[in-house]
Design a protein around this motif. Structure first.
Motif, PDB file in Angstrom:
ATOM      1  N   PRO A 285      29.669 -78.208  62.403  1.00 11.53           N
ATOM      2  CA  PRO A 285      30.741 -78.893  61.662  1.00 11.53           C
ATOM      3  C   PRO A 285      30.904 -80.356  62.068  1.00 11.53           C
ATOM      4  CG  PRO A 285      31.477 -76.755  62.501  1.00 11.53           C
ATOM      5  CD  PRO A 285      30.167 -77.049  63.150  1.00 11.53           C
ATOM      6  N   GLN A 286      30.429 -80.732  63.247  1.00 11.94           N
ATOM      7  CA  GLN A 286      30.549 -82.105  63.725  1.00 11.94           C
ATOM      8  C   GLN A 286      29.193 -82.814  63.677  1.00 11.94           C
ATOM      9  OE1 GLN A 286      32.307 -81.377  67.602  1.00 11.94           O
ATOM     10  NE2 GLN A 286      34.375 -81.680  66.789  1.00 11.94           N
ATOM     11  N   TYR A 287      28.431 -82.554  62.624  1.00  9.23           N
ATOM     12  CA  TYR A 287      27.102 -83.127  62.472  1.00  9.23           C
ATOM     13  C   TYR A 287      27.132 -84.651  62.420  1.00  9.23           C
ATOM     14  CZ  TYR A 287      28.492 -83.873  57.614  1.00  9.23           C
ATOM     15  OH  TYR A 287      29.143 -84.301  56.477  1.00  9.23           O
ATOM     16  N   TYR A 288      28.272 -85.236  62.047  1.00  8.29           N
ATOM     17  CA  TYR A 288      28.386 -86.684  61.837  1.00  8.29           C
ATOM     18  C   TYR A 288      28.712 -87.438  63.134  1.00  8.29           C
ATOM     19  CZ  TYR A 288      33.241 -85.118  61.745  1.00  8.29           C
ATOM     20  OH  TYR A 288      34.430 -84.518  62.043  1.00  8.29           O
ATOM     21  N   LEU A 289      28.991 -86.713  64.245  1.00 10.12           N
ATOM     22  CA  LEU A 289      29.360 -87.355  65.502  1.00 10.12           C
ATOM     23  C   LEU A 289      28.183 -87.336  66.476  1.00 10.12           C
ATOM     24  CD1 LEU A 289      32.940 -85.870  66.098  1.00 10.12           C
ATOM     25  CD2 LEU A 289      32.338 -88.132  65.219  1.00 10.12           C
ATOM     26  N   PRO A 290      27.880 -88.465  67.113  1.00 11.90           N
ATOM     27  CA  PRO A 290      26.793 -88.477  68.103  1.00 11.90           C
ATOM     28  C   PRO A 290      27.129 -87.545  69.272  1.00 11.90           C
ATOM     29  CG  PRO A 290      27.368 -90.716  67.454  1.00 11.90           C
ATOM     30  CD  PRO A 290      28.428 -89.816  66.889  1.00 11.90           C
ATOM     31  N   ALA A 291      26.165 -86.729  69.657  1.00 15.56           N
ATOM     32  CA  ALA A 291      26.345 -85.803  70.780  1.00 15.56           C
ATOM     33  C   ALA A 291      24.967 -85.461  71.352  1.00 15.56           C
ATOM     34  CB  ALA A 291      27.081 -84.538  70.342  1.00 15.56           C
ATOM     35  N   ARG A 292      24.972 -85.007  72.595  1.00 16.59           N
ATOM     36  CA  ARG A 292      23.705 -84.691  73.253  1.00 16.59           C
ATOM     37  C   ARG A 292      23.062 -83.452  72.634  1.00 16.59           C
ATOM     38  NH1 ARG A 292      27.218 -82.427  77.368  1.00 16.59           N
ATOM     39  NH2 ARG A 292      26.914 -80.161  77.438  1.00 16.59           N
ATOM     40  N   ILE A 293      21.744 -83.387  72.769  1.00 13.35           N
ATOM     41  CA  ILE A 293      20.974 -82.232  72.306  1.00 13.35           C
ATOM     42  C   ILE A 293      20.557 -81.422  73.527  1.00 13.35           C
ATOM     43  CG2 ILE A 293      18.870 -81.468  71.138  1.00 13.35           C
ATOM     44  CD1 ILE A 293      20.977 -82.575  69.267  1.00 13.35           C
ATOM     45  N   ASP A 294      20.962 -80.154  73.562  1.00 11.76           N
ATOM     46  CA  ASP A 294      20.632 -79.276  74.682  1.00 11.76           C
ATOM     47  C   ASP A 294      19.342 -78.496  74.460  1.00 11.76           C
ATOM     48  OD1 ASP A 294      23.129 -79.760  76.186  1.00 11.76           O
ATOM     49  OD2 ASP A 294      24.060 -78.729  74.494  1.00 11.76           O
ATOM     50  N   LEU A 295      19.014 -78.256  73.189  1.00 11.99           N
ATOM     51  CA  LEU A 295      17.897 -77.359  72.889  1.00 11.99           C
ATOM     52  C   LEU A 295      17.215 -77.804  71.607  1.00 11.99           C
ATOM     53  CD1 LEU A 295      16.444 -74.576  73.488  1.00 11.99           C
ATOM     54  CD2 LEU A 295      18.204 -73.522  72.044  1.00 11.99           C
ATOM     55  N   ILE A 296      15.889 -77.787  71.622  1.00 12.55           N
ATOM     56  CA  ILE A 296      15.089 -78.023  70.413  1.00 12.55           C
ATOM     57  C   ILE A 296      14.408 -76.713  70.046  1.00 12.55           C
ATOM     58  CG2 ILE A 296      13.023 -79.137  69.491  1.00 12.55           C
ATOM     59  CD1 ILE A 296      13.732 -81.630  70.986  1.00 12.55           C
ATOM     60  N   ILE A 297      14.641 -76.276  68.835  1.00 11.76           N
ATOM     61  CA  ILE A 297      13.959 -75.081  68.329  1.00 11.76           C
ATOM     62  C   ILE A 297      12.785 -75.557  67.497  1.00 11.76           C
ATOM     63  CG2 ILE A 297      14.155 -72.999  66.922  1.00 11.76           C
ATOM     64  CD1 ILE A 297      17.073 -72.837  67.633  1.00 11.76           C
ATOM     65  N   GLY A 298      11.584 -75.305  67.975  1.00  8.01           N
ATOM     66  CA  GLY A 298      10.378 -75.756  67.298  1.00  8.01           C
ATOM     67  C   GLY A 298       9.861 -74.761  66.288  1.00  8.01           C
ATOM     68  N   SER A 299       8.676 -75.073  65.770  1.00  7.76           N
ATOM     69  CA  SER A 299       8.102 -74.233  64.712  1.00  7.76           C
ATOM     70  C   SER A 299       7.760 -72.834  65.196  1.00  7.76           C
ATOM     71  CB  SER A 299       6.838 -74.906  64.157  1.00  7.76           C
ATOM     72  OG  SER A 299       7.167 -76.130  63.543  1.00  7.76           O
ATOM     73  N   ASP A 300       7.623 -72.651  66.523  1.00  5.23           N
ATOM     74  CA  ASP A 300       7.285 -71.319  67.016  1.00  5.23           C
ATOM     75  C   ASP A 300       8.397 -70.307  66.735  1.00  5.23           C
ATOM     76  OD1 ASP A 300       8.993 -72.655  68.701  1.00  5.23           O
ATOM     77  OD2 ASP A 300       8.208 -71.744  70.536  1.00  5.23           O
ATOM     78  N   GLU A 301       9.656 -70.765  66.613  1.00  4.74           N
ATOM     79  CA  GLU A 301      10.783 -69.859  66.369  1.00  4.74           C
ATOM     80  C   GLU A 301      11.608 -70.244  65.142  1.00  4.74           C
ATOM     81  OE1 GLU A 301      11.312 -67.162  67.947  1.00  4.74           O
ATOM     82  OE2 GLU A 301      10.057 -67.364  69.737  1.00  4.74           O
ATOM     83  N   MET A 302      11.499 -71.497  64.705  1.00  5.08           N
ATOM     84  CA  MET A 302      12.410 -72.006  63.685  1.00  5.08           C
ATOM     85  C   MET A 302      12.323 -71.240  62.367  1.00  5.08           C
ATOM     86  SD  MET A 302      12.742 -75.865  62.158  1.00  5.08           S
ATOM     87  CE  MET A 302      11.468 -75.602  60.917  1.00  5.08           C
ATOM     88  N   TYR A 303      11.103 -70.959  61.920  1.00  8.49           N
ATOM     89  CA  TYR A 303      10.956 -70.360  60.587  1.00  8.49           C
ATOM     90  C   TYR A 303      11.466 -68.923  60.526  1.00  8.49           C
ATOM     91  CZ  TYR A 303       8.363 -74.513  59.351  1.00  8.49           C
ATOM     92  OH  TYR A 303       8.029 -75.816  59.116  1.00  8.49           O
ATOM     93  N   SER A 304      11.592 -68.269  61.674  1.00 12.73           N
ATOM     94  CA  SER A 304      12.184 -66.928  61.677  1.00 12.73           C
ATOM     95  C   SER A 304      13.706 -66.987  61.599  1.00 12.73           C
ATOM     96  CB  SER A 304      11.764 -66.181  62.953  1.00 12.73           C
ATOM     97  OG  SER A 304      12.264 -66.836  64.105  1.00 12.73           O
ATOM     98  N   LEU A 305      14.283 -68.196  61.777  1.00  8.78           N
ATOM     99  CA  LEU A 305      15.734 -68.365  61.729  1.00  8.78           C
ATOM    100  C   LEU A 305      16.197 -68.989  60.413  1.00  8.78           C
ATOM    101  CD1 LEU A 305      16.212 -69.779  65.354  1.00  8.78           C
ATOM    102  CD2 LEU A 305      16.429 -67.405  64.606  1.00  8.78           C
ATOM    103  N   LEU A 306      15.254 -69.492  59.607  1.00  8.13           N
ATOM    104  CA  LEU A 306      15.611 -70.091  58.319  1.00  8.13           C
ATOM    105  C   LEU A 306      15.698 -69.025  57.235  1.00  8.13           C
ATOM    106  CD1 LEU A 306      13.348 -73.277  58.258  1.00  8.13           C
ATOM    107  CD2 LEU A 306      15.753 -73.114  58.924  1.00  8.13           C
ATOM    108  N   GLU A 307      16.565 -69.282  56.271  1.00  8.11           N
ATOM    109  CA  GLU A 307      16.635 -68.438  55.081  1.00  8.11           C
ATOM    110  C   GLU A 307      16.136 -69.240  53.884  1.00  8.11           C
ATOM    111  OE1 GLU A 307      20.487 -66.654  54.699  1.00  8.11           O
ATOM    112  OE2 GLU A 307      20.372 -65.674  56.662  1.00  8.11           O
TER     113      GLU A 307
END
Length: 352
Positions: free
Chosen positions: A165-187
């Motif tokens: 919900p706060q996509y418009y505010l700068p904030a740190r990134i804790d985790l990057i989900i790459g292609s190895d797992e990302m496509y199993s989480l997309l609809e």
């Protein structure tokens, strides 16, 4: 804003889910600065009021004590693997496994990961968990978005349950989900709006927003481009190299002499024991030892005069050494030789 241009797509292979800045001359992925293994590189957008939004989400993860923490996650289709910051691993007290993976990024920069870990991700609303394995790096990228996004409302995303919900505010990134797992989480659901508005992609965590958009902020925006890749071939070669013995060994002069002495003198006797000559150093000055050896010998002889039995045993031992050729009388011996004192070990002081 005209909502008639909004459309829903069921095509899961839609090229717009690449989630990264298409106007960039870089590939869609995260740069590392060796040796810190920092995954970040930026470039400036020359157009006023233009920004690139990357797909982020807020998720929950539990530490070893069961306490829940909120993580900010970036979906990155250009990354071959998933990555997590070392600070996040320490905050969650996750166990790290050793890893020899080499990560390469923009500009062919390379760095080594600090290990690998596993964790369970949970949506902000819901109880379903999703396991994830990620490599550990010191830093993934700068805060996203680079600056706060000021924009008018976009009708085509109103009412959507956003994963961040706060996509418009700068904030740190804790985790990057790459292609190895990302496509199993997309609809499959994708919602597009008019040009220069974000695209919405549905995931198991909610809707994520990404794409190039026009903002009310006319400042010069910066958009990170992230790249990650595992150079497994080089990692395996490096492991083999560490395990193999060196092909060429360079010996010192003394080591070469000892090696030659062993090769030319070693043999095996009839009892199966190996016999080899001992190496001796040359031109070694040990000082005047003859006078000390004579004094020790005379002192021992005086003690043996008090015990006839031991004196006879000691003399018989010396004669046996002469008969077997283990020693011989010395004549014309240089004073530079070393003389070893001789002691009768079984000598006992007589009781008065």
């Amino acid at each position: 804003m005209d909502t008639a241009n909004s459309q829903s797509s069921k095509n899961s292979d839609n090229p717009n889910i690449t989630l990264l800045a298409r106007h960039s001359s870089y590939s869609a992925t995260a740069a590392l600065s060796a040796p810190e293994a920092t995954a970040s590189d930026t470039h400036s957008d020359a157009t006023f009021g233009q920004a690139v939004l990357l797909a982020t989400a807020q998720l929950r993860a539990c530490d070893i004590n069961g306490k829940q923490h909120v993580l900010r996650v970036l979906f990155d289709s250009g990354s071959h693997s998933s990555f997590i910051t070392e600070a996040c691993v320490q905050r969650l007290q996750l166990a790290k496994r050793r890893s020899e993976v080499i990560v390469s990024g923009i500009g062919c920069s390379k760095g080594k990961v600090k290990g690998e870990t596993s964790l369970l991700l949970t949506p902000m609303e819901g109880t379903e968990t999703f396991p994830l394995s990620a490599f550990v790096l010191t830093k993934l990228t700068e805060s996203l978005p680079a600056t706060k996004i000021h924009s008018s409302k976009w009708p085509h995303i109103e009412g959507l349950k956003l994963a961040d919900p706060q996509y418009y505010l700068p904030a740190r990134i804790d985790l990057i989900i790459g292609s190895d797992e990302m496509y199993s989480l997309l609809e499959t659901e994708v919602i597009k709006g008019p040009p220069n508005t974000p695209i919405a992609q549905k995931t198991v965590f909610g809707w994520v927003l990404f794409g190039k958009l026009t903002t009310l902020d006319k400042s010069n925006n910066t958009s990170p481009c992230i790249y990650s890749d595992r150079d497994l071939t080089k990692a395996v070669i490096k492991a083999w190299t560490l395990d193999e013995l060196p092909e060429t060994r360079y010996f010192t002069t003394e080591e070469t002499r000892c090696e030659n002495l062993f090769e030319t003198t070693h043999r095996r006797n009839t009892q199966g024991r190996f016999i080899v000559h001992l190496p001796f150093r040359e031109n070694i000055k040990l000082g005047d030892s003859r006078a000390i050896a004579i004094q020790c010998w005379l002192r021992m002889e005086r003690r043996l005069e008090l015990n006839n039995e031991h004196r006879e045993q000691y003399h018989a031992f010396l004669q046996d050494m002469l008969d077997q050729g283990h020693m011989e009388p010395a004549s014309n011996v240089p004073s530079s030789n070393y003389y070893m004192p001789r002691f009768a070990k079984n000598y006992k002081r007589p009781v008065a």
